[in-house]
Write a protein that holds these residues in place. Sequence first.
Motif, PDB file in Angstrom:
ATOM      1  N   SER A  47       5.194  -0.875  -9.909  1.00  0.00           N
ATOM      2  CA  SER A  47       5.607   0.425 -10.474  1.00  0.00           C
ATOM      3  C   SER A  47       4.431   1.199 -11.069  1.00  0.00           C
ATOM      4  CB  SER A  47       6.707   0.239 -11.516  1.00  0.00           C
ATOM      5  OG  SER A  47       6.253  -0.642 -12.525  1.00  0.00           O
ATOM      6  N   HIS A  48       3.466   0.505 -11.714  1.00  0.00           N
ATOM      7  CA  HIS A  48       2.302   1.193 -12.284  1.00  0.00           C
ATOM      8  C   HIS A  48       1.435   1.804 -11.178  1.00  0.00           C
ATOM      9  CE1 HIS A  48       2.546  -1.512 -16.103  1.00  0.00           C
ATOM     10  NE2 HIS A  48       3.360  -0.466 -16.156  1.00  0.00           N
ATOM     11  N   LEU A  49       1.313   1.072 -10.074  1.00  0.00           N
ATOM     12  CA  LEU A  49       0.505   1.562  -8.954  1.00  0.00           C
ATOM     13  C   LEU A  49       1.189   2.772  -8.308  1.00  0.00           C
ATOM     14  CD1 LEU A  49      -0.567  -1.821  -7.286  1.00  0.00           C
ATOM     15  CD2 LEU A  49      -1.913  -0.381  -8.797  1.00  0.00           C
ATOM     16  N   GLU A  50       2.502   2.693  -8.183  1.00  0.00           N
ATOM     17  CA  GLU A  50       3.248   3.823  -7.601  1.00  0.00           C
ATOM     18  C   GLU A  50       3.089   5.075  -8.458  1.00  0.00           C
ATOM     19  OE1 GLU A  50       7.179   2.255  -7.224  1.00  0.00           O
ATOM     20  OE2 GLU A  50       6.662   1.062  -5.448  1.00  0.00           O
ATOM     21  N   ALA A  51       3.188   4.889  -9.790  1.00  0.00           N
ATOM     22  CA  ALA A  51       3.065   6.030 -10.713  1.00  0.00           C
ATOM     23  C   ALA A  51       1.659   6.618 -10.643  1.00  0.00           C
ATOM     24  CB  ALA A  51       3.388   5.584 -12.133  1.00  0.00           C
ATOM     25  N   PHE A  52       0.653   5.758 -10.561  1.00  0.00           N
ATOM     26  CA  PHE A  52      -0.739   6.204 -10.463  1.00  0.00           C
ATOM     27  C   PHE A  52      -0.928   7.021  -9.182  1.00  0.00           C
ATOM     28  CE2 PHE A  52      -5.026   5.637  -8.781  1.00  0.00           C
ATOM     29  CZ  PHE A  52      -5.828   5.911  -9.885  1.00  0.00           C
ATOM     30  N   TYR A  53      -0.391   6.499  -8.090  1.00  0.00           N
ATOM     31  CA  TYR A  53      -0.516   7.183  -6.793  1.00  0.00           C
ATOM     32  C   TYR A  53       0.155   8.557  -6.830  1.00  0.00           C
ATOM     33  CZ  TYR A  53       0.422   8.356  -1.934  1.00  0.00           C
ATOM     34  OH  TYR A  53       0.514   9.016  -0.742  1.00  0.00           O
ATOM     35  N   CYS A 113       0.829  -1.205   0.000  1.00  0.00           N
ATOM     36  CA  CYS A 113       0.000   0.000   0.000  1.00  0.00           C
ATOM     37  C   CYS A 113       0.866   1.260   0.000  1.00  0.00           C
ATOM     38  CB  CYS A 113      -0.936   0.024   1.207  1.00  0.00           C
ATOM     39  SG  CYS A 113      -0.126   0.444   2.765  1.00  0.00           S
ATOM     40  N   LEU A 114       0.283   2.354  -0.438  1.00  0.00           N
ATOM     41  CA  LEU A 114       0.890   3.682  -0.350  1.00  0.00           C
ATOM     42  C   LEU A 114      -0.171   4.644   0.158  1.00  0.00           C
ATOM     43  CD1 LEU A 114       3.035   4.435  -3.548  1.00  0.00           C
ATOM     44  CD2 LEU A 114       3.822   4.316  -1.190  1.00  0.00           C
ATOM     45  N   PRO A 115       0.125   5.590   1.049  1.00  0.00           N
ATOM     46  CA  PRO A 115       1.366   5.652   1.825  1.00  0.00           C
ATOM     47  C   PRO A 115       1.407   4.508   2.837  1.00  0.00           C
ATOM     48  CG  PRO A 115      -0.193   7.265   2.611  1.00  0.00           C
ATOM     49  CD  PRO A 115      -0.804   6.652   1.386  1.00  0.00           C
TER      50      PRO A 115
END
Length: 336
Positions: free
Chosen positions: A95-101, A5-7
């Motif tokens: 990486s796609h999820l991080e970029a989206f976030y 998860c992020l954050p």
Amino acid sequence: MVEWCLPQDIDLEGVEFKSMASGSHKIQSDFIYFRKGLCFGLACFANMPVESELERGARMKSVGILSPSYTLLYRYMHFLENQVRHQLEMPGHYSHLEAFYDDKKGVFPAGTLVSQQPIHWLPSIHNYMYPEMKITHPAGCMSQFIKFFGEQILTLWKFALLRKRILIFSPPPVGVVCYRVYCCCCLANVSLPGIGGTVPESKPFFYVNVADIEMLETEVSYVACTTEKIFEEKQDLYDVYVDNQNVKTHHEHLQPLLKINSADKEKYQRLNDQRQMLMYSQEVDGDCSSCEEDLFILFFMEQNNRIFQTLMEVSASQDKTLTADHARGMGLDPQA
């Protein structure tokens, strides 16, 4: 379990159960709307067979997002559906999820969650524990809602207007049932100036499960759906239980509201007539500006406004007496 998860400092307790509906292991894909604190979530679920004893022959994941509002979550449905497939086929690549976030993140209003950031999470679950889920847009569903319930929507309308605790049961998939929660809340909209503060808003809780029991015990009004049949026995948690098209209540004083009376029939006929006229004008004039969704929402809002307007006028009068004529003026049956 929550896999990623992020954050990272966010309180996501219980979100893995909200984002995978009980019984989902029997289906291939789904989407789910739910509530977490004061935020709303949308998760897309997918289930893929794998030749792995450790994973018991199936890999199941949900990818979801949390936001302070549910009305715009549908925009990201396609992305979430693609990402959950990607995570099943290539686990561990975020990486796609991080970029989206990084692209979409905003700031939560204070107190909605522990952290001040919106979040992305990815629960992953074993076949034998919990089932599947996925989520989609609340608009474009009012006409299906009315076709599904028919005249019964007038019963749901009364309970929604009275801000009763309404629980809708259905086996998975639960996505379309989340829409029914949304539609049920729309039946109770009121737009009169000066009355907003006195009429509590209809609260969509969307998907709930046994992990939410403690929270539901404190609620005086909500509309929610579940895939867990055990809720039917926990009568202290709800006022109205909806199983398929069957609407019922265990409260004796609410049972008369289950009967469809003459005013209800007249209203339902009028709604259908307006719908036919709309479809005719779209066909003849090519007028697609007026939408069926808006027609339904406005139809009930006007009914509700008329009721509250009359009640306010009567409460401000000398004798404060509500007569049969007042009831008819509100579009209600004076006897019923």
